[in-house]
Design an enzyme around this catalytic site. Structure first.
Site, PDB file in Angstrom:
ATOM      1  CG  ASP A 200      -8.433  -9.435  59.733  1.00 33.38           C
ATOM      2  OD1 ASP A 200      -8.967  -8.494  60.360  1.00 33.38           O
ATOM      3  OD2 ASP A 200      -7.903 -10.420  60.285  1.00 33.38           O
ATOM      4  CG  ASP A 236     -13.835 -16.771  64.751  1.00 34.87           C
ATOM      5  OD1 ASP A 236     -13.833 -16.126  65.819  1.00 34.87           O
ATOM      6  OD2 ASP A 236     -14.291 -16.310  63.690  1.00 34.87           O
ATOM      7  CG  ASP A 452     -47.532  39.190  67.674  1.00 35.07           C
ATOM      8  OD1 ASP A 452     -48.387  38.661  68.398  1.00 35.07           O
ATOM      9  OD2 ASP A 452     -47.550  39.119  66.436  1.00 35.07           O
ATOM     10  CG  HIS A 508     -54.453  42.368  71.528  1.00 32.68           C
ATOM     11  ND1 HIS A 508     -55.590  42.159  70.786  1.00 32.68           N
ATOM     12  CD2 HIS A 508     -53.506  42.806  70.648  1.00 32.68           C
ATOM     13  CE1 HIS A 508     -55.350  42.450  69.518  1.00 32.68           C
ATOM     14  NE2 HIS A 508     -54.078  42.841  69.405  1.00 32.68           N
ATOM     15  CB  SER A 596     -42.738  49.929  72.547  1.00 32.00           C
ATOM     16  OG  SER A 596     -43.176  49.292  71.371  1.00 32.00           O
TER      17      SER A 596
END
Length: 653
Positions: A200, A236, A452, A508, A596
């Site tokens: 309800d 209520d 990297d 690098h 590597s």
């Protein structure tokens, strides 16, 4: 008390009958509330399925990301994955079409210093064991949410994984900050729908009582009538959805009535109210009517796997998690992408993984090494080196690029594929000028990443032995050799840059200074893959062929730079010589075909390594870095100079 109910309810006289009926009813209710608990823990055996905020000041909001649809260039069945930080989610699979429609959503925790970039990948799903990545896009969610736009959705180009300047499709999505009030209502609506037995739209006292009991908080359970009165604002004798939402929000701030998440079962810390609210918001993502993306994955590769992988994971033939792996769990290598702060899986051919595990993770395998296999590896490497320098080897370049298509960006490469006449020419490829910007170029007191690579950084050798290197006899003296090693290096900081075959293979200078000397140390050619490095049966770094150079600097003292050969690496080539004055970021040399490693050893107390690198290394998690990203700062000038952070350093596009 006379609380209204559509069921016959007398709270003062029903306690004896409740004793017989409630245990089974409450247990069924708990089962409904914990609907997703098994699902969350099936994919990921970790402490929590959700991010946790460590600093309240870092909280930027909750984003609701919805993948709506896409336009592709051919018909197939499609799924999309969203990777954000250390979490990945996937949509349902579309019908056979070139215009897949998903309308799948997920909530994401946004932190000011956390991940901001979501990667969205689209896969075709016509294969049993491996789905094929077709296109992707990356979106900075904080920037997207800050945009000035009246549109409910945006459309983004899907880029070819092999080349980011080729568009293969388009995807439409929406992303908005989650409205806390609407979240509370959705949360209450879902709970109310489970407990509202007579449907309800309201809770009677008995229904409300069952709900409080199911939350598992004994204190709250003893105050059910008091809580019911507090919730029933209009008097209520029933609690509406809005009243339940208000009560739950108020109590979580004041006196929490939930000891654990009603969806996944994770316990809450009473004092950590913000994380409780965040967890509930992320976990309780049902109720909008949209399809919710499936979670519990670490990487998009894992999320896109077909049923054969899931079967092997279920049967414990392989596992998928962050950290040190050995034995059968060494099948998948996960690394943290520093730029996007998300997890990615390293691509390795399955046959190679099996052979490496057989050799490096067992006494028998290493026993064979001691009985002559080292010489075989040397011979194979030399033969492979000659083959990769032949004109015929050029035909393997396209296949290599295709296998690593989402990890080799041809848009960065200086020359097109047809320029390379041998495989080795491509392997030692140069990048376009500016592809690897150097952070804080004007500051020699800031060291940068040398390659990297996948990086591990440790304040001391003891840390490296605890978190990463498991060889029986590793030492700085063994790595550098007696001729070069000094006491300052023995207790110094060590940084490992591991290059995989798909990486840019030129290394690098991490610092500016003068090259004092080179020392060649002969040795074996073991693989430098973590499967071998994490093995207790061999000593990869101290037994492999390597060249040690010493760089004298004004900011860091002496820095040892060790270039280590590995399986299939025919040679290590240097483009500088003794006596050369060098600037950080200058090219130092390159490795020919194969994996590597570069290891930099700093003198004790010479460098303060960036916090994020140390944090990942402390979890035995490699960090994916690029040449020129910040590595650390000299301790000599810390008092007078601002320390760089990842967010302020130059990372490139």
């Amino acid at each position: 008390m006379g609380h209204g109910s559509s069921k016959e309810d007398d709270s003062s006289s029903s306690s004896s009958s409740d004793a017989d009926t409630k245990p089974s009813r409450i247990s069924r209710l708990k089962q409904k509330l914990h609907l997703h608990r098994h699902h969350h823990h099936h994919h990921r055996k970790r402490d929590s399925s959700h991010q946790k905020l460590h600093d309240a000041d870092d909280f930027a909001g909750i984003a609701l990301l919805t993948l709506i649809n896409a336009e592709m260039k051919f018909k197939d069945k499609w799924l999309a994955c969203v990777s954000f930080g250390e979490q990945t989610f996937r949509t349902k699979i579309s019908d056979q079409t070139d215009k897949p429609f998903w309308n799948c959503e997920r909530k994401l925790l946004l932190e000011r210093n956390g991940p901001h970039v979501a990667r969205i990948s689209v896969f075709e799903t016509n294969k049993l064991s491996k789905n094929n990545l077709i296109g992707y896009c990356e979106i900075n969610l904080l920037d997207y949410l800050a945009r000035d736009s009246d549109s409910d959705f945006e459309t983004f180009d899907l880029l070819d994984p092999m080349s980011s300047d080729i568009v293969v499709g388009r995807i439409s999505l929406s992303c908005n900050f989650e409205d806390p009030i609407e979240t509370e209502k959705n949360f209450a609506r879902r709970i109310l729908s489970i407990v509202d037995y007579n449907e309800d739209g309201n809770l009677s006292f008995s229904e409300f009582s069952d709900l409080i009991n199911a939350f598992g908080n004994n204190v709250a359970a003893s105050k059910k009538e008091e809580l019911f009165k507090a919730a029933d604002k209009n008097g209520d004798d029933v609690v509406s959805m809005d009243e339940l939402a208000a009560l739950l929000a108020l109590q979580q701030e004041k006196e929490p009535i939930m000891n654990y998440c009603p969806v996944c079962g994770e316990p809450f810390e009473v004092s950590d109210k913000l994380n409780t609210v965040i967890h509930l918001t992320l976990c309780f993502d049902e109720g909008t009517g949209n399809q919710v993306m499936t979670g519990g994955f670490l990487t998009e590769k894992q999320a896109s796997y077909g049923w054969m992988f899931k079967l092997s994971e279920w049967a414990h033939f392989s596992s998928y998690d962050v950290g040190l792996n050995s034995g059968s769990s060494a099948s998948h290598i996960l690394v943290c992408d520093r730029k996007t702060k998300r997890l990615v899986e390293e691509l390795i051919d399955a046959k190679i993984v099996l052979s490496m595990r057989a050799i490096y993770q067992s006494k028998i395998g290493l026993g064979l090494m001691d009985k002559g296999a080292k010489e075989i590896l040397q011979t194979i490497s030399e033969r492979q080196g000659r083959q990769m320098n032949s004109v015929e080897s050029a035909k393997d370049i396209p296949k290599f690029v295709e296998f690593f298509k989402d990890q080799i960006n041809m848009a960065e490469v200086k020359y097109p594929l047809e320029h390379f006449k041998t495989f080795n020419e491509f392997f030692v490829r140069e990048l376009k000028p500016g592809a690897r910007p150097i952070a804080y170029m004007e500051r020699d007191d800031v060291a940068v990443c040398a390659a990297d690579s996948r990086l591990m950084a440790f304040k001391s050798v003891q840390d490296s032995l605890r978190f990463w290197i498991k060889g029986r006899k590793f030492s700085i003296q063994g790595l550098l050799g007696k001729e070069i090693c000094s006491n300052a290096f023995v207790d110094g900081t060590m940084v490992i840059f591991r290059l995989a075959p798909q990486d840019y293979h030129r290394f690098h200078f991490p610092v500016s200074g003068t090259i004092e000397q080179f020392v060649n140390i002969p040795g074996c050619l073991y693989t430098v893959n973590p499967i071998a490095v994490n093995s207790k049966y061999c000593n990869v770094f101290t037994e492999n062929k390597r060249v040690v150079s010493i760089i004298s600097t004004s900011e860091f003292g002496k820095v040892a730079f060790v270039a280590i050969g590995a399986t299939m690496v025919g040679s290590i080539t240097f483009v500088k010589k003794e006596g050369d004055i060098v600037k950080k970021g200058d090219e130092f040399g390159y490795f020919s075909f194969g994996g590597s490693t570069v290891i930099c050893v700093f003198e004790k107390d010479a460098i303060e390594i960036d916090d994020d690198l140390l944090a990942n290394s402390g979890r035995s998690l490699e960090t994916l870095v690029s040449v020129g990203m910040t590595l650390g700062v000299s301790k000599k000038k810390q008092a007078g100079a601002r320390l760089p952070t990842l967010d302020s350093c130059v990372l490139g596009d």
